[in-house]
Design an enzyme around this catalytic site. Structure first.
Site, PDB file in Angstrom:
ATOM      1  N   LYS A 170       0.864  -1.176   0.000  1.00  0.00           N
ATOM      2  CA  LYS A 170       0.000   0.000   0.000  1.00  0.00           C
ATOM      3  C   LYS A 170       0.906   1.233   0.000  1.00  0.00           C
ATOM      4  O   LYS A 170       1.967   1.231   0.653  1.00  0.00           O
ATOM      5  CB  LYS A 170      -0.861  -0.060   1.264  1.00  0.00           C
ATOM      6  CG  LYS A 170      -1.957   0.975   1.402  1.00  0.00           C
ATOM      7  CD  LYS A 170      -2.753   0.701   2.686  1.00  0.00           C
ATOM      8  CE  LYS A 170      -3.913   1.632   2.902  1.00  0.00           C
ATOM      9  NZ  LYS A 170      -4.672   1.308   4.129  1.00  0.00           N
ATOM     10  N   SER A 223      -9.510   1.318   3.243  1.00  0.00           N
ATOM     11  CA  SER A 223      -8.691   2.139   2.374  1.00  0.00           C
ATOM     12  C   SER A 223      -7.631   1.359   1.588  1.00  0.00           C
ATOM     13  O   SER A 223      -7.045   1.907   0.658  1.00  0.00           O
ATOM     14  CB  SER A 223      -7.991   3.219   3.201  1.00  0.00           C
ATOM     15  OG  SER A 223      -7.101   2.638   4.138  1.00  0.00           O
ATOM     16  N   SER A 274      -9.559  -1.305   7.205  1.00  0.00           N
ATOM     17  CA  SER A 274      -9.006  -0.985   5.885  1.00  0.00           C
ATOM     18  C   SER A 274      -8.324  -2.142   5.166  1.00  0.00           C
ATOM     19  O   SER A 274      -8.019  -2.023   3.984  1.00  0.00           O
ATOM     20  CB  SER A 274      -8.027   0.186   6.000  1.00  0.00           C
ATOM     21  OG  SER A 274      -8.745   1.393   6.056  1.00  0.00           O
TER      22      SER A 274
END
Lengths: 97, 455
Positions: free
Chosen positions: B63, B138, B162
């Site tokens: 990420k 996310s 997330s």
């Protein structure tokens, strides 16, 4: 229900160091109003004599030796990240005006 | 794609193939950058035998809120659009020490604020199964690169769901460990009391292998727990509690059906499953949206346009701060920072922030009580499958409700995993969430492994 007036939004923007346009401030006022209305749900809970939780590690006072450790990063490499620098110093606009 | 699929494949071939796939799937906007030069150089070191380890030659994507060498670290924000990190996250360092190769970075909601990856400064990531649907968030990009088979695993961060929620939306596994299991050093901070580092993958074996290599104390993160990670062999029947408040009409019927089917499958394996009440579930999201914005408003104070990142043209220091932050942050970042400022400001602190911290204690007490009677709790990962892109963007509270099932484990620091459990009528994946006691991470994984393929 708590009402968030426009001057509160300006005060929050100031606390948050955000220079907002009038349009943004109006949109954020509505959003913050709906979020605050939602979190007011918590007032239903009886928390008399309940201790607050700040962290969930169960760790207390994690000490280390008081010795300098640069974590393998050179100061110059950090200064180089700054948008403006000179002679190994970070440049900023005039602070006292 | 799993790590086992890459046995016997050279590192150069594995990395080349992953990069080729990433480029072929650019239209999903899941990968923000590919570190081709560094990845190929490292692959050659693996093939020549100079680098060895348990993940030798295995490509992965992180990420883009993990600091990594080889390309930019943007946190999907304009603030850090051209930020080149001077160091690597401990999590990446540990995987590289085992021969793994970070081939690039995945999209996210800017600064990990969001549940749909629609808040990225670099565009929306679409769902891996249906491009009209959100990826979840996310860690949306991380979920999609795994679901598309670009890499066998990806790293994510989970502050309130997330990792688990996008894993659920894309039909893969998402694991969030006990708070403090993996060092957060070199990861862009969001809410320090609930930020965790975890894995998105296609198999439990891969999830556990990667977790075991990242876990452990790190002197660079004072909140890491003393080493506790140890493989668990499931040799007994477990007591499982199914949270009844998570099975109301507010939850899509196919999702509830999948949870019931999973409960039946658990019973077939000899475990007991009881419906149990969790009264604090309805308050957890409200707690989360007090505590987390408060911590965000503090953590994001560092983005001031002075030391790194975007700096706006300004005459005075106050203008520099205000304009840099206005230009650098997305709307959702500003919302959270300002709500944080609100709940922490004098006059409101006791009513909101302190009340939420006390409510957090009540939530933890309830979990402790449930875990005195049950080994594992189950509930849906999210009330719905992936929703349409744009559906919730104009209603922040509706968007936040997508996190309602995942925030309780975050606030209590508990390990939790989302496992795929079938599809709904339109073919969208459903996820089931398993929650364990603190440090029972490997028990959860052992149960998920036993159930793997039987959903």
């Amino acid at each position: 229900m708590t009402h968030i007036p426009p001057h509160d939004v300006h005060y929050l923007a100031q606390l948050s160091n955000l220079q907002l346009s009038a349009q943004e401030a109006a949109a954020l006022q509505a959003d913050i109003q709906s979020i605050v209305s939602y979190i007011e749900l918590l007032s239903e809970l009886d928390t008399t004599s309940v201790e607050p939780t700040h962290q969930v590690t169960d760790l207390h006072n994690v000490w280390r030796e008081d010795v300098v450790d640069d974590y393998g990063i050179a100061a110059d490499d950090l200064i180089a990240l700054a948008p403006e620098s000179q002679d190994g110093q970070i440049k900023v606009p005039k602070v006292l005006v | 794609m799993t790590i086992a699929d890459l046995v016997g494949v050279s590192a150069v071939d594995a990395v080349t193939e992953s990069i080729k796939k990433a480029r072929a799937h650019e239209s999903f906007n899941a990968a923000l950058s590919i570190f081709e030069d560094r990845a190929m150089a490292r692959a050659r070191l693996v093939d020549s035998g100079e680098v060895t380890g348990r993940l030798a030659g295995i490509p992965f994507i992180a990420k883009d809120n993990f600091l990594a060498i080889g390309g930019p670290t943007t946190a999907a924000s304009k603030f850090l659009a051209s930020f080149e990190a001077p160091l690597q996250a401990t999590a990446i360092e540990r995987l590289e020490a085992e021969g793994a190769i970070c081939i690039g970075k995945a999209n996210l909601d800017a600064f990990a604020h969001g549940g749909s990856t629609e808040n990225s400064a670099f565009g929306v990531t679409t769902n891996a199964i249906d491009k009209t649907k959100v990826a979840g968030g996310s860690s949306g990009g991380s979920a999609v690169v795994v679901a598309l088979g670009i890499v066998p695993f990806a790293l994510g961060t989970d502050t309130g769901g997330s990792i688990r929620q996008p894993a659920s939306f894309n039909g893969i596994i998402g694991f969030k460990p006990t708070y403090g299991t993996v060092s957060r050093y070199g990861v862009v901070a969001m809410a320090s009391s609930t930020d965790t580092i975890g894995v998105l993958a296609s198999s439990i074996d891969d999830t556990e292998l990667v977790m075991s290599l990242m876990a452990g104390k790190d002197d660079k993160d004072m909140t890491t727990l003393p080493d506790f990670w140890q493989a668990h062999k499931l040799d007994r029947q477990l007591k499982v509690g199914l949270i009844t408040e998570s099975m109301t009409d507010d939850v899509d019927a196919p999702v509830r059906g999948a949870v019931e089917a999973y409960a039946e499958a658990l019973k077939e394996k000899g475990h007991t499953v009881d419906g149990v009440s969790m009264k604090m579930l309805k308050y957890a999201l409200a707690m989360y949206y007090v505590v987390v914005p408060a911590e965000i408003s503090s953590n994001l104070g560092r983005y001031d346009g002075i030391r790194y990142g975007r700096r706006a043209a300004a005459e005075s220091l106050a203008e520099l701060y205000g304009k840099s932050r206005d230009e650098g942050f997305e709307a959702e970042n500003k919302r959270r920072i300002m709500v944080g400022s609100y709940v922490l400001s004098s006059g409101y602190f006791d009513a909101y922030y302190l009340q939420a911290q006390k409510a957090r204690t009540l939530l933890i007490n309830e979990f402790n009580d449930l875990f005195s009677r049950y080994d594992v709790l189950i509930m849906p990962t999210a009330p719905t499958t992936a929703f349409a892109i744009g559906e919730n963007v104009h209603d922040p509270v509706k968007m936040y409700l997508a996190d309602i099932m995942t925030v309780p484990a975050s606030l209590a620091g508990l390990p939790a995993i989302s496992v795929p459990a079938g599809i709904d009528d339109s073919g969208m994946p459903i996820g089931i969430q398993l929650i364990g006691r603190r440090r029972d991470d490997t028990l959860l994984l052992a149960l998920a492994r036993q159930m793997e393929g039987s959903e």
